[in-house]
Write a protein that holds these residues in place. Structure first.
Motif, PDB file in Angstrom:
ATOM      1  N   ILE A 115       0.848  -1.198   0.000  1.00 60.23           N
ATOM      2  CA  ILE A 115       0.000   0.000   0.000  1.00 60.23           C
ATOM      3  C   ILE A 115       0.884   1.249   0.000  1.00 60.23           C
ATOM      4  N   SER A 118       2.644   1.589  -3.332  1.00 55.08           N
ATOM      5  CA  SER A 118       1.729   2.041  -4.379  1.00 55.08           C
ATOM      6  C   SER A 118       1.457   3.535  -4.257  1.00 55.08           C
ATOM      7  N   LEU A 119       1.407   4.021  -3.031  1.00 60.57           N
ATOM      8  CA  LEU A 119       1.167   5.448  -2.813  1.00 60.57           C
ATOM      9  C   LEU A 119       2.346   6.293  -3.286  1.00 60.57           C
ATOM     10  N   LYS A 121       4.857   5.176  -5.377  1.00 59.52           N
ATOM     11  CA  LYS A 121       5.372   4.693  -6.674  1.00 59.52           C
ATOM     12  C   LYS A 121       6.726   4.012  -6.553  1.00 59.52           C
ATOM     13  N   ARG A 123       6.975   0.813  -6.104  1.00 61.77           N
ATOM     14  CA  ARG A 123       6.802  -0.531  -6.644  1.00 61.77           C
ATOM     15  C   ARG A 123       7.372  -0.651  -8.053  1.00 61.77           C
ATOM     16  N   GLY A 299      -1.092   3.411 -10.305  1.00 60.54           N
ATOM     17  CA  GLY A 299      -1.175   3.430  -8.850  1.00 60.54           C
ATOM     18  C   GLY A 299      -2.446   2.774  -8.338  1.00 60.54           C
ATOM     19  N   ARG A 300      -3.557   3.021  -9.018  1.00 59.00           N
ATOM     20  CA  ARG A 300      -4.830   2.423  -8.609  1.00 59.00           C
ATOM     21  C   ARG A 300      -4.833   0.913  -8.836  1.00 59.00           C
ATOM     22  N   MET A 303      -2.773  -0.584  -6.162  1.00 58.04           N
ATOM     23  CA  MET A 303      -3.440  -0.424  -4.870  1.00 58.04           C
ATOM     24  C   MET A 303      -4.500  -1.505  -4.668  1.00 58.04           C
ATOM     25  N   ALA A 306      -2.666  -4.441  -3.521  1.00 58.28           N
ATOM     26  CA  ALA A 306      -2.163  -4.261  -2.158  1.00 58.28           C
ATOM     27  C   ALA A 306      -3.270  -4.409  -1.121  1.00 58.28           C
ATOM     28  N   ILE A 307      -4.415  -3.790  -1.392  1.00 54.91           N
ATOM     29  CA  ILE A 307      -5.542  -3.891  -0.458  1.00 54.91           C
ATOM     30  C   ILE A 307      -6.058  -5.319  -0.410  1.00 54.91           C
TER      31      ILE A 307
END
Length: 455
Positions: A115, A118-119, A121, A123, A299-300, A303, A306-307
């Motif tokens: 998470i 991803s926020l 960047k 990754r 990013g979405r 995410m 990740a979530i």
């Protein structure tokens, strides 16, 4: 309303096409609902794993569909579930009570890290820093590892005192039916039958029921051979989740911090390549990449992954990742998040059918493992063995150590270590990025922890 949410006209699609694409994607990947409880069921409650897998898959896929608006579905990643059960729980933590709790804690921490990555960047930057040859080798090695697990589950490969491993009993119903199932999946896939893997599992299972009916397959729980006929007692209960949900063990993680970090990093490392490669590949087939080959709203997309991983750990399943089978939905016209949302709904519907999925034996899911292993093994075609010696040796040692030490983590670890050391001794230090130095140090610490425990 659907047009406003998913922009169907902009992507040259319609509701009917998207729904059919979503169902197609589900049929192509629904085997995970049978395979994952079989794999993780070796170390934890299989009913809880089934429910956790279905719910986490639905949540992650909904996020992908509604927020990122991509036709990509997610579920418990193949290879990652094997690492969770066999390498971490049975291997590294075999002497610990309830080792799955430690592994779930590691997956949860991995999800939180994802998470954050991803926020900010991180990754993409981390993935870009890994040598291509090593990426392809990891995928190849995991393919062989997954195939080996399938063959062991079916009894095609067995332990042998003289040769370490050997061929199983070719007259055994589990061996015969597993080989039949694999051939069936391959034939169906050749003729481009949508859901070939799922159909292969179901038909192999039905043949097993027939074998049980005529007495060829002997259902004897004392020998680990359970009845293949579903029992709908407590069919719609959620009691299994009580055995898997929020079963974390943070105290062990703190007390064994270096070992725990190494486990988290291994989950992190494998999930990185699986997700990024899958997302880019599926997006390319759906013509969703921009003119520069980049992925809009990346990013979405990450995410959602990740979530999904974080939620999955809370419920009781291994790392949630994007599925390459999403390409089957794209192939029949899926272009927006409505495809993913449809797949998510199908995952929720599958919950009421849990007795059916849980009655499917390991010899029926083994063909899927062997077939998926073959697909992953195809990455070996991309490995360059003719140029830099560090790239060549790291790829080779990663694959061979992964398979022969029965550990995905070992393969990754030795691949990285050999790559960095050879780059240094061949005078190519400039090729080593700070990221690779960081990974190298992490694995050196991991080896130090292992040696210290042995001493």
């Amino acid at each position: 309303m659907l047009e406003k949410i998913f922009h169907l006209k902009e992507h040259n699609t319609d509701v009917k096409t998207e729904i059919l694409a979503g169902i197609t994607t589900f049929l192509s990947m629904a085997y995970i609902l049978a395979v994952n409880p079989n794999i993780l069921g070796n170390v934890m409650n299989s009913n809880g794993v089934f429910l956790a897998t279905a719910i986490a898959s639905a949540i992650a896929t909904f996020i992908m569909g509604f927020w990122a608006n991509y036709p990509i579905a997610l579920s418990a990643g193949m290879g990652l579930n094997a690492y969770f059960a066999f390498t971490v729980c049975i291997g590294e933590l075999g002497d610990e009570p309830e080792p799955f709790r430690i592994a779930l804690t590691a997956v949860f921490v991995e999800g939180v890290i994802f998470i954050l990555m991803s926020l900010f960047k991180f990754r993409e930057a981390l993935v870009n820093g890994i040598p291509k040859n090593l990426k392809f080798a990891i995928s190849t090695g995991i393919g062989l590892f997954v195939a080996l697990i399938g063959m062991l589950d079916a009894g095609i490969v067995v332990s042998n005192e003289s040769t370490t491993i050997g061929m199983g009993d070719l007259s055994s119903p589990t061996v015969v039916l597993a080989l039949f199932g694999f051939l069936l999946i391959v034939i169906l896939a050749h003729f481009k039958v949508k859901g070939a893997v799922l159909y292969g599992i179901i038909l192999t299972w039905l043949c097993g029921i027939g074998a049980q009916a005529i007495g060829w397959y002997d259902a004897d729980p004392a020998t680990g051979a359970y009845s293949l006929i579903p029992s709908f007692h407590d069919a719609f209960g959620f009691s299994g989740l009580a055995e898997t949900a929020f079963k974390f063990n943070f105290s062990w993680a703190v007390e064994h911090i270096f070992q725990f970090i190494a486990i988290v990093f291994s989950f992190l490392f494998m999930d990185l390549f699986d997700t990024v490669g899958t997302v880019v590949g599926v997006a390319d087939k759906a013509n969703l990449l921009d003119k520069d080959g980049n992925l809009p709203k990346a990013g979405r997309v990450f995410m959602a992954d990740a979530i999904g991983t974080t939620v999955g750990a809370c419920l009781g399943t291994s790392t949630v990742s994007s599925f390459v089978e999403s390409s089957t939905g794209v192939a029949v016209g899926g272009r927006t998040g409505l495809t993913a949302v449809t797949t998510g709904v199908m995952f929720l519907i599958s919950i009421v059918l849990s007795p059916i999925f849980l009655a499917i034996p390991s010899f029926a899911t083994a063909p899927a493992l062997i077939y998926v292993g073959m697909l992953m093994f195809s990455s070996c075609r991309k490995i360059d063995f003719d140029k830099d010696i560090a790239d060549t040796v790291s790829a080779y040692i990663s694959i061979i150590m992964m398979l022969l030490t029965y550990s995905i983590a070992n393969g990754i670890m030795f691949g990285v270590l050999f790559w960095v050391v050879l780059k240094i001794f061949t005078g190519k230090r400039k090729d080593i990025s700070p990221i690779m130095y960081g990974i190298f140090i992490m694995f050196v610490l991991r080896i130090a922890a292992i040696v210290t425990n042995f001493m």
